[in-house]
Design a protein around this motif. Structure first.
Motif, PDB file in Angstrom:
ATOM      1  N   VAL A  20       4.825   2.263  -7.438  1.00  0.00           N
ATOM      2  CA  VAL A  20       4.954   0.844  -7.730  1.00  0.00           C
ATOM      3  C   VAL A  20       4.963   0.609  -9.238  1.00  0.00           C
ATOM      4  N   ASP A  21       4.111   1.323  -9.964  1.00  0.00           N
ATOM      5  CA  ASP A  21       4.003   1.124 -11.410  1.00  0.00           C
ATOM      6  C   ASP A  21       3.585   2.434 -12.060  1.00  0.00           C
ATOM      7  N   ALA A  50       1.954   2.739  -3.452  1.00  0.00           N
ATOM      8  CA  ALA A  50       1.809   2.031  -2.183  1.00  0.00           C
ATOM      9  C   ALA A  50       2.002   3.021  -1.049  1.00  0.00           C
ATOM     10  N   VAL A  56      -1.839  -0.703  -1.949  1.00  0.00           N
ATOM     11  CA  VAL A  56      -1.619  -0.113  -3.272  1.00  0.00           C
ATOM     12  C   VAL A  56      -2.910   0.535  -3.764  1.00  0.00           C
TER      13      VAL A  56
END
Length: 85
Positions: A20-21, A50, A56
């Protein structure tokens, strides 16, 4: 097929997490409990991943500069392969 090829296929079919990041920052270790003066650079990596349910989780780890360069190179290679699919 030999056993190693089957293991690779199994691993690919069970991958369900999504990145996700991705964040990183450069740091300098200056001392620790056991050393008065370290003075070595490191890279702190923070990931948000995730799982298949959408939950997450944060993951973080540190690498030396050469480790990070190798990690980055591998990440770029993977991204290039994904773009061709």
């Amino acid at each position: 097929m030999d056993g190693s090829s089957e293991a690779i296929l199994d691993a690919k079919s069970q991958v369900t997490n999504q990145l996700v990041d991705f964040q990183w920052k450069l740091g300098m270790a200056v001392s620790s409990d056991s050393c008065r003066s370290l003075k070595y650079p490191y890279v702190a990596v923070m990931l948000k991943v995730a799982d298949h349910s959408g939950q997450v989780k944060n993951k973080s780890f540190e690498m030396t500069i050469p480790q990070f360069k190798n990690f980055y190179r591998q990440f770029k290679d993977i991204a290039a392969i994904i773009e061709t699919v």
